[in-house]
Write a protein that holds these residues in place. Sequence first.
Motif, PDB file in Angstrom:
ATOM      1  N   ALA A  76       0.767  -1.369   0.017  1.00 23.97           N
ATOM      2  CA  ALA A  76      -0.075   0.078   0.031  1.00 23.97           C
ATOM      3  C   ALA A  76       1.036   1.211  -0.005  1.00 23.97           C
ATOM      4  O   ALA A  76       0.254   2.397  -0.190  1.00 23.97           O
ATOM      5  CB  ALA A  76      -0.804   0.149   1.145  1.00 23.97           C
ATOM      6  N   VAL A  77       2.048   1.092   0.405  1.00 22.25           N
ATOM      7  CA  VAL A  77       3.155   2.225   0.298  1.00 22.25           C
ATOM      8  C   VAL A  77       3.304   2.856  -1.065  1.00 22.25           C
ATOM      9  O   VAL A  77       3.143   3.820  -1.421  1.00 22.25           O
ATOM     10  CB  VAL A  77       4.547   1.924   1.031  1.00 22.25           C
ATOM     11  N   TYR A  78       3.252   1.749  -2.148  1.00 25.63           N
ATOM     12  CA  TYR A  78       3.432   1.944  -3.521  1.00 25.63           C
ATOM     13  C   TYR A  78       1.875   3.011  -3.959  1.00 25.63           C
ATOM     14  O   TYR A  78       2.087   3.746  -4.823  1.00 25.63           O
ATOM     15  CB  TYR A  78       3.520   0.852  -4.464  1.00 25.63           C
ATOM     16  N   VAL A  79       0.972   2.325  -3.529  1.00 27.58           N
ATOM     17  CA  VAL A  79      -0.302   2.834  -3.880  1.00 27.58           C
ATOM     18  C   VAL A  79      -0.467   4.362  -3.243  1.00 27.58           C
ATOM     19  O   VAL A  79      -0.795   5.254  -4.079  1.00 27.58           O
ATOM     20  CB  VAL A  79      -1.396   2.121  -2.805  1.00 27.58           C
ATOM     21  N   ALA A  80       0.228   4.745  -2.070  1.00 27.96           N
ATOM     22  CA  ALA A  80       0.392   5.940  -1.698  1.00 27.96           C
ATOM     23  C   ALA A  80       0.930   6.945  -2.649  1.00 27.96           C
ATOM     24  O   ALA A  80       0.734   8.114  -2.776  1.00 27.96           O
ATOM     25  CB  ALA A  80       0.725   6.227  -0.071  1.00 27.96           C
ATOM     26  N   GLN A  81       2.157   6.323  -2.822  1.00 25.57           N
ATOM     27  CA  GLN A  81       3.068   6.911  -3.773  1.00 25.57           C
ATOM     28  C   GLN A  81       2.522   7.500  -5.169  1.00 25.57           C
ATOM     29  O   GLN A  81       2.629   8.489  -5.667  1.00 25.57           O
ATOM     30  CB  GLN A  81       4.314   6.229  -4.254  1.00 25.57           C
ATOM     31  N   ILE A  82       1.582   6.263  -5.798  1.00 21.38           N
ATOM     32  CA  ILE A  82       0.954   6.518  -7.239  1.00 21.38           C
ATOM     33  C   ILE A  82      -0.134   7.843  -6.837  1.00 21.38           C
ATOM     34  O   ILE A  82      -0.353   8.404  -7.589  1.00 21.38           O
ATOM     35  CB  ILE A  82       0.260   5.189  -7.488  1.00 21.38           C
ATOM     36  N   GLY A  83      -0.772   7.451  -5.617  1.00 17.41           N
ATOM     37  CA  GLY A  83      -1.637   8.650  -5.545  1.00 17.41           C
ATOM     38  C   GLY A  83      -1.452   9.928  -5.375  1.00 17.41           C
ATOM     39  O   GLY A  83      -2.042  10.861  -6.072  1.00 17.41           O
ATOM     40  N   LEU A  84       0.007  10.020  -4.908  1.00 18.75           N
ATOM     41  CA  LEU A  84       0.514  11.412  -4.710  1.00 18.75           C
ATOM     42  C   LEU A  84       1.006  11.825  -6.183  1.00 18.75           C
ATOM     43  O   LEU A  84       0.882  13.020  -6.677  1.00 18.75           O
ATOM     44  CB  LEU A  84       1.742  11.447  -3.547  1.00 18.75           C
ATOM     45  N   ALA A  85       1.587  11.006  -6.957  1.00 26.79           N
ATOM     46  CA  ALA A  85       2.026  11.399  -8.147  1.00 26.79           C
ATOM     47  C   ALA A  85       0.791  11.839  -9.122  1.00 26.79           C
ATOM     48  O   ALA A  85       1.135  12.595  -9.786  1.00 26.79           O
ATOM     49  CB  ALA A  85       2.829  10.009  -8.952  1.00 26.79           C
ATOM     50  N   GLU A  86      -0.347  10.971  -8.968  1.00 25.16           N
ATOM     51  CA  GLU A  86      -1.418  11.273  -9.961  1.00 25.16           C
ATOM     52  C   GLU A  86      -1.922  12.701  -9.211  1.00 25.16           C
ATOM     53  O   GLU A  86      -2.512  13.563 -10.241  1.00 25.16           O
ATOM     54  CB  GLU A  86      -2.380  10.409  -9.691  1.00 25.16           C
TER      55      GLU A  86
ATOM     56  N   PRO B 234       1.328  22.201 -13.142  1.00 25.16           N
ATOM     57  CA  PRO B 234       1.450  22.387 -14.709  1.00 25.16           C
ATOM     58  C   PRO B 234       1.839  21.014 -15.463  1.00 25.16           C
ATOM     59  O   PRO B 234       2.704  20.531 -14.828  1.00 25.16           O
ATOM     60  CB  PRO B 234       2.619  23.590 -14.707  1.00 25.16           C
ATOM     61  N   PRO B 235       1.390  21.050 -16.635  1.00 25.75           N
ATOM     62  CA  PRO B 235       1.686  19.635 -17.376  1.00 25.75           C
ATOM     63  C   PRO B 235       3.062  19.165 -17.750  1.00 25.75           C
ATOM     64  O   PRO B 235       3.467  18.290 -17.852  1.00 25.75           O
ATOM     65  CB  PRO B 235       0.880  19.754 -18.612  1.00 25.75           C
ATOM     66  N   GLU B 236       3.911  20.323 -17.521  1.00 28.27           N
ATOM     67  CA  GLU B 236       5.358  20.129 -17.849  1.00 28.27           C
ATOM     68  C   GLU B 236       6.272  19.806 -16.819  1.00 28.27           C
ATOM     69  O   GLU B 236       7.323  19.409 -16.741  1.00 28.27           O
ATOM     70  CB  GLU B 236       6.112  21.467 -18.438  1.00 28.27           C
ATOM     71  N   VAL B 237       5.495  19.457 -15.582  1.00 28.74           N
ATOM     72  CA  VAL B 237       6.283  19.081 -14.241  1.00 28.74           C
ATOM     73  C   VAL B 237       6.221  17.844 -14.076  1.00 28.74           C
ATOM     74  O   VAL B 237       5.245  17.233 -13.805  1.00 28.74           O
ATOM     75  CB  VAL B 237       5.623  19.794 -13.266  1.00 28.74           C
ATOM     76  N   PRO B 238       7.348  16.935 -14.213  1.00 23.42           N
ATOM     77  CA  PRO B 238       7.483  15.699 -14.154  1.00 23.42           C
ATOM     78  C   PRO B 238       7.526  14.896 -12.810  1.00 23.42           C
ATOM     79  O   PRO B 238       8.139  15.838 -11.742  1.00 23.42           O
ATOM     80  CB  PRO B 238       8.656  15.106 -14.827  1.00 23.42           C
ATOM     81  N   VAL B 239       6.791  14.083 -12.251  1.00 24.87           N
ATOM     82  CA  VAL B 239       6.894  13.405 -11.015  1.00 24.87           C
ATOM     83  C   VAL B 239       7.472  11.981 -10.934  1.00 24.87           C
ATOM     84  O   VAL B 239       6.751  10.998 -11.713  1.00 24.87           O
ATOM     85  CB  VAL B 239       5.433  13.528 -10.059  1.00 24.87           C
ATOM     86  N   HIS B 240       8.437  11.733 -10.110  1.00 20.91           N
ATOM     87  CA  HIS B 240       8.716  10.343 -10.107  1.00 20.91           C
ATOM     88  C   HIS B 240       9.189  10.088  -8.675  1.00 20.91           C
ATOM     89  O   HIS B 240       8.896  10.723  -7.828  1.00 20.91           O
ATOM     90  CB  HIS B 240      10.169  10.330 -10.991  1.00 20.91           C
TER      91      HIS B 240
ATOM     92  N   ARG C 158       6.562   1.146 -11.751  1.00 21.55           N
ATOM     93  CA  ARG C 158       7.720   1.079 -12.186  1.00 21.55           C
ATOM     94  C   ARG C 158       8.140   2.293 -13.379  1.00 21.55           C
ATOM     95  O   ARG C 158       9.171   2.838 -12.990  1.00 21.55           O
ATOM     96  CB  ARG C 158       7.790  -0.115 -13.169  1.00 21.55           C
ATOM     97  N   PRO C 159       7.011   2.749 -14.380  1.00 23.07           N
ATOM     98  CA  PRO C 159       7.696   3.700 -15.198  1.00 23.07           C
ATOM     99  C   PRO C 159       7.781   5.142 -14.602  1.00 23.07           C
ATOM    100  O   PRO C 159       8.426   6.016 -15.062  1.00 23.07           O
ATOM    101  CB  PRO C 159       6.582   3.910 -16.134  1.00 23.07           C
ATOM    102  N   ARG C 160       7.211   5.403 -13.209  1.00 27.02           N
ATOM    103  CA  ARG C 160       7.330   6.474 -12.515  1.00 27.02           C
ATOM    104  C   ARG C 160       8.616   6.646 -11.533  1.00 27.02           C
ATOM    105  O   ARG C 160       9.058   7.812 -10.938  1.00 27.02           O
ATOM    106  CB  ARG C 160       6.166   6.585 -11.593  1.00 27.02           C
ATOM    107  N   CYS C 161       9.415   5.519 -11.779  1.00 29.02           N
ATOM    108  CA  CYS C 161      10.618   5.251 -10.810  1.00 29.02           C
ATOM    109  C   CYS C 161      11.696   5.671 -11.713  1.00 29.02           C
ATOM    110  O   CYS C 161      12.064   4.704 -12.574  1.00 29.02           O
ATOM    111  CB  CYS C 161      10.844   4.233  -9.966  1.00 29.02           C
ATOM    112  N   ASP C 162      12.525   6.756 -11.531  1.00 30.16           N
ATOM    113  CA  ASP C 162      13.504   7.337 -12.334  1.00 30.16           C
ATOM    114  C   ASP C 162      14.809   6.529 -12.030  1.00 30.16           C
ATOM    115  O   ASP C 162      15.942   6.937 -12.851  1.00 30.16           O
ATOM    116  CB  ASP C 162      13.592   8.738 -12.426  1.00 30.16           C
ATOM    117  N   THR C 163      15.089   5.821 -11.073  1.00 34.48           N
ATOM    118  CA  THR C 163      16.346   5.001 -10.627  1.00 34.48           C
ATOM    119  C   THR C 163      16.191   3.680 -11.166  1.00 34.48           C
ATOM    120  O   THR C 163      17.218   2.916 -11.043  1.00 34.48           O
ATOM    121  CB  THR C 163      16.652   5.217  -9.367  1.00 34.48           C
ATOM    122  N   LEU C 164      15.219   3.037 -11.825  1.00 32.63           N
ATOM    123  CA  LEU C 164      14.838   1.621 -12.034  1.00 32.63           C
ATOM    124  C   LEU C 164      15.977   1.457 -13.282  1.00 32.63           C
ATOM    125  O   LEU C 164      15.965   2.117 -14.207  1.00 32.63           O
ATOM    126  CB  LEU C 164      13.625   1.499 -12.577  1.00 32.63           C
TER     127      LEU C 164
END
Length: 234
Positions: free
Chosen positions: A66-76, A83-89, A187-193
């Motif tokens: 569920a920790v991953y779930v909370a991270q995805i929720g925050l990223a979304e 602004p659309p040009e701001v990337p979140v990882h 996975r695609p949101r993790c920039d160190t993978l």
Amino acid sequence: MNQSPQFPPLLTGEVVPKHTDPFDKAVSRAIAGVDSGTIFYSQGEDTLRAALVLAPETPLEEAIQAVYVAQIGLAESLGALAPPEVPVHFQWPDRIKVNGAVCGGVRFAADVSDPKAYPNWLVIGIHVPFTMAGNEPGDNPDKTCLYEEGCVDITPMALLESWSKHTLLWLTYFLDSGFERIHADWRPRCDTLGMQIDYPRPGLFVGLDDKGRMLLREDVMTEAVSLIEFAEHL
């Protein structure tokens, strides 16, 4: 005057006094038996701090995802409000990155540490800085805050509302469909993978296994590192 955030059905909010850490409050109330789905939060203007109490019905090694779930929720949430040009990882296990720099993160605790044990509660906290007191832009290029990244129209309470809604949605996916969908979105949101990393320990981050553990390769050895190792000890 701070306006109280609106939470989706199944989740309720409880504001904590100034100078009280919502995560610590959530843990103490979880120990006392507070209802699952309660979000404790502070109303500071410079940082969003909030913590969600869950009552898992699965062993810790499953519930901890569920920790991953909370991270995805925050990223979304940031994706919807920024602004659309701001990337979140993400940076495993606990950091949120905006425009490539650390901008807050997550913390978590449970009342058990054995992966096979069933926790009575799991608390997942988030913190996201909106401003960085005493810093000039560029002073610390590895850390940032939302206002420095052009997110000046977002308020902490708006982000909290959005996080609660997106997190509840992804908790539903998690409960209905299991880990696979969560991992596929994370996975695609993790920039160190796929990269050589130093944090939280050195090695080549080759992926997640089916239990959500980091697969870390060093020389010819591959180690599975669980999120459980990074839970806060009470």
